[in-house]
Design a protein around this motif. Sequence first.
Motif, short mmCIF file in Angstrom:
data_model
loop_
_atom_site.label_atom_id
_atom_site.label_comp_id
_atom_site.label_asym_id
_atom_site.label_seq_id
_atom_site.Cartn_x
_atom_site.Cartn_y
_atom_site.Cartn_z
N SER A 104 -28.62 6.62 40.26
CA SER A 104 -29.05 7.24 39.01
C SER A 104 -29.93 8.44 39.29
O SER A 104 -29.89 9.42 38.55
CB SER A 104 -29.75 6.23 38.10
OG SER A 104 -30.92 5.78 38.70
N ASP A 105 -30.70 8.40 40.38
CA ASP A 105 -31.50 9.57 40.71
C ASP A 105 -30.62 10.74 41.13
O ASP A 105 -30.87 11.88 40.77
CB ASP A 105 -32.50 9.22 41.83
CG ASP A 105 -33.81 9.94 41.64
OD1 ASP A 105 -34.43 9.75 40.58
OD2 ASP A 105 -34.20 10.73 42.52
N ILE A 106 -29.56 10.41 41.88
CA ILE A 106 -28.62 11.46 42.28
C ILE A 106 -27.93 12.04 41.05
O ILE A 106 -27.83 13.27 40.89
CB ILE A 106 -27.58 10.90 43.29
CG1 ILE A 106 -28.29 10.49 44.59
CG2 ILE A 106 -26.50 11.92 43.57
CD1 ILE A 106 -27.42 9.75 45.56
N ALA A 107 -27.50 11.15 40.15
CA ALA A 107 -26.83 11.60 38.93
C ALA A 107 -27.75 12.48 38.09
O ALA A 107 -27.33 13.48 37.52
CB ALA A 107 -26.34 10.40 38.11
N LEU A 108 -29.03 12.11 38.06
CA LEU A 108 -30.00 12.90 37.29
C LEU A 108 -30.13 14.30 37.86
O LEU A 108 -30.21 15.29 37.12
CB LEU A 108 -31.36 12.19 37.32
CG LEU A 108 -32.47 12.81 36.49
CD1 LEU A 108 -32.16 12.70 35.02
CD2 LEU A 108 -33.79 12.13 36.78
N THR A 109 -30.10 14.39 39.20
CA THR A 109 -30.21 15.70 39.82
C THR A 109 -28.98 16.55 39.51
O THR A 109 -29.08 17.74 39.26
CB THR A 109 -30.33 15.55 41.36
OG1 THR A 109 -31.10 14.39 41.63
CG2 THR A 109 -30.98 16.75 41.98
N ILE A 110 -27.80 15.93 39.54
CA ILE A 110 -26.57 16.70 39.35
C ILE A 110 -26.34 17.04 37.88
O ILE A 110 -26.09 18.18 37.51
CB ILE A 110 -25.34 15.93 39.90
CG1 ILE A 110 -25.54 15.65 41.40
CG2 ILE A 110 -24.07 16.72 39.67
CD1 ILE A 110 -24.42 14.85 42.01
N TRP A 111 -26.43 16.02 37.01
CA TRP A 111 -26.01 16.23 35.62
C TRP A 111 -27.18 16.40 34.65
O TRP A 111 -26.98 16.60 33.47
CB TRP A 111 -25.09 15.10 35.16
CG TRP A 111 -23.73 15.19 35.77
CD1 TRP A 111 -22.72 16.02 35.36
CD2 TRP A 111 -23.21 14.45 36.87
NE1 TRP A 111 -21.62 15.85 36.17
CE2 TRP A 111 -21.90 14.89 37.10
CE3 TRP A 111 -23.74 13.46 37.70
CZ2 TRP A 111 -21.09 14.38 38.12
CZ3 TRP A 111 -22.95 12.95 38.73
CH2 TRP A 111 -21.65 13.41 38.93
N GLY A 112 -28.39 16.24 35.15
CA GLY A 112 -29.56 16.48 34.30
C GLY A 112 -29.86 15.33 33.37
O GLY A 112 -29.13 14.34 33.33
N GLY A 113 -30.95 15.47 32.64
CA GLY A 113 -31.42 14.36 31.82
C GLY A 113 -30.95 14.42 30.37
O GLY A 113 -31.29 13.56 29.58
N ASP A 114 -30.17 15.46 30.02
CA ASP A 114 -29.75 15.56 28.62
C ASP A 114 -28.63 14.60 28.30
O ASP A 114 -27.92 14.14 29.18
CB ASP A 114 -29.27 16.98 28.31
CG ASP A 114 -30.43 17.96 28.36
OD1 ASP A 114 -31.57 17.51 28.14
OD2 ASP A 114 -30.19 19.13 28.65
N SER A 115 -28.50 14.34 27.01
CA SER A 115 -27.43 13.47 26.56
C SER A 115 -26.15 14.29 26.49
O SER A 115 -26.08 15.31 25.80
CB SER A 115 -27.83 12.95 25.18
OG SER A 115 -26.87 12.13 24.68
N LEU A 116 -25.13 13.87 27.25
CA LEU A 116 -23.87 14.61 27.30
C LEU A 116 -22.77 13.78 26.68
O LEU A 116 -22.84 12.57 26.65
CB LEU A 116 -23.49 14.91 28.76
CG LEU A 116 -24.51 15.68 29.60
CD1 LEU A 116 -24.07 15.71 31.05
CD2 LEU A 116 -24.67 17.08 29.06
N SER A 117 -21.73 14.47 26.17
CA SER A 117 -20.58 13.68 25.75
C SER A 117 -19.29 14.43 26.04
O SER A 117 -19.26 15.65 26.09
CB SER A 117 -20.68 13.28 24.28
OG SER A 117 -20.48 14.39 23.48
N LEU A 118 -18.24 13.65 26.27
CA LEU A 118 -16.95 14.24 26.59
C LEU A 118 -16.24 14.60 25.29
O LEU A 118 -16.21 13.79 24.37
CB LEU A 118 -16.07 13.22 27.32
CG LEU A 118 -16.16 13.09 28.82
CD1 LEU A 118 -17.18 12.06 29.16
CD2 LEU A 118 -14.80 12.73 29.36
#
Lengths: 285, 326
Positions: A104-118
């Motif tokens: 989850s820390d890696i994902a936070l670095t890559i995709w950031g902390g914002d709420s995203l949706s497909l």
Amino acid sequence: MNWILQALNGFSLGALLFLLASGFTLTFGLARVVNMAHGMYYLLGGYIGLSVLRFTGNFWLALLAGGFSIAILNYFVDRYLIRRTGENHLAQVLLTVGIVLILSDIALTIWGGDSLSLPPPAFARGPIELPGNIFYPKYRFLLIVFGAIIGAVLWILYKKTQIGAIVRAGVEDREMVNAMGINIDRLFTLVFALAGFLAGMSGVAGGAFLSLYPGAEWEILILALVVVIVGGLGSLEGAMVGSVIVGLVDAYARWLLPEFSHFAVFAPMAVLLLFRPQGLFGKEA
Amino acid sequence: MILSRWSLLLCVVAAALFAPLYLGPFWLSLLMQILIFGLLALSVELLLGHIGLFSVCQAAFFAVSAYTVAILQVKYGQPTIVAVPAGMGAAIILSLIYGIAVRTSGVYFILVTIALGHVFWGISWTWVSFTNGEGGITNVPAPAVGSLVITSHSSYYYIVLAVVALCVLGYRTLTRSPFGLTLRGIRESESRMRGLGYNIAAHKYTAFVLAGTLSGIAGLLYIYFNRFVSPANAEFFLSIEVALMVLVGGTGTILGPFIGSAIMLGLRNYVSAYIDQWMIVMGLIFIVTMLWTPDGVLGVIRSLGIRGKTSHNQPGHRTRTPEEGK
């Protein structure tokens, strides 16, 4: 009228939960492994799907990419980490929580902390008209169909094919299957990869109607755990019935008791604990 | 051995008693956190080390007493003397309810307690009118009895120390009593203990409620230390972190949870001062502990040959899953 709409909401959430919980329950049934990383697989699969979708614009490709990448990930996690814990469930829980923290820390670095949706694919946008003059979001309706298809495929695979028979035998008595000359190790790998695939795919499918954000991994995991507790750990039928129950309870609670919706799904679990601690389809603990 | 043990204990007691004299405010507050979370970890240890049940909802009992005190003091202006027993009572009531979890065992118990812990977190998060939701409850006043107000950090430290010491003594007495022996008997073989005529369910339930009470006491100490409570104190993650403390320290001892708490909190303070990725470090601690040192620091010390006497009646130092016992 509203009753039917809420039922559809419940079924679509249930379809999503089924994708996640079936992998969890099958891994436990066969390999006796509790993998708390399933929630993270959901989130990571969704994120990977999102990136693939942004790059290629193809929803199906995103779905497959999310599924396959998590299948590979789960293969390595099982092979090099989980397998070392033997059958110590406590160690498995803490080990896989550790994996979640790192991912989850890696994902936070890559995709950031914002709420995203497909964005849902073009063919699934807008409403669909159902008999009885009911208008419902097409994507969520298709998700129900998709969940039902996956459920049927899994059920046929599990009950009607040779591989399914071996897996079922493995759930019953692992040593015996091994003694019959069947490579149970390869079977484990297969089930772990399948569970990862389903979890990753569920992230892509879910990312189009629930959003993806740091923390979503625990929320969805806990819903999946309730499904598994209600249905009975290790049982495919249990995962099916459990996810429909949890989905429906959640949908009706959001509508009728909005203040308590966050924990209404736990009510069937508490009732079950009192009368049938092993879950609806679980074997005697 | 006996002599060195007592002298060691004496040193620790002296060091603890005079801590405010030689520790700065930062270290003193870290020491208080270590004691408070060590106590919370001890409640996990009570279930894990003695009956082999791994509870992942201790944060709920911790938070319910903290919330009760905070709400009574801040929203209803009740004095400490009312708020503290109420907080204690809330933790006991919640553990009496959550006690249904002991109807399950093994993995099921783990999953059920995760879900139950999440229910309380959900309540603290969504019942905004009562708990202030995400923001939590701030400005909890200092504990006061009549006109005596405990404002300074160092005097509160002595309260924490005294309460923790009392709990540890109580815990020691309890686990060495016939009740404690029965619990370990259940961990080793449930069916045999049933055959001997023990009421397994009642013992498990009692131990669960006692562990919940212990967590509640830790919550009481925490709220007057932190003066602020939020849903983060009820999170699944706190329960898991505390369980890790037990395993890092080593199960089967009273000291283990406190050592684990000191290692984890010390590391967090040290590491987060240098890098942002505390979560990755923490994940690695989880993985390393589980794969290479499942018996914790005390286990490592033991295997190095500084072996304490472990008779058969002592809590075993190995973590057992209930399946193994059958």
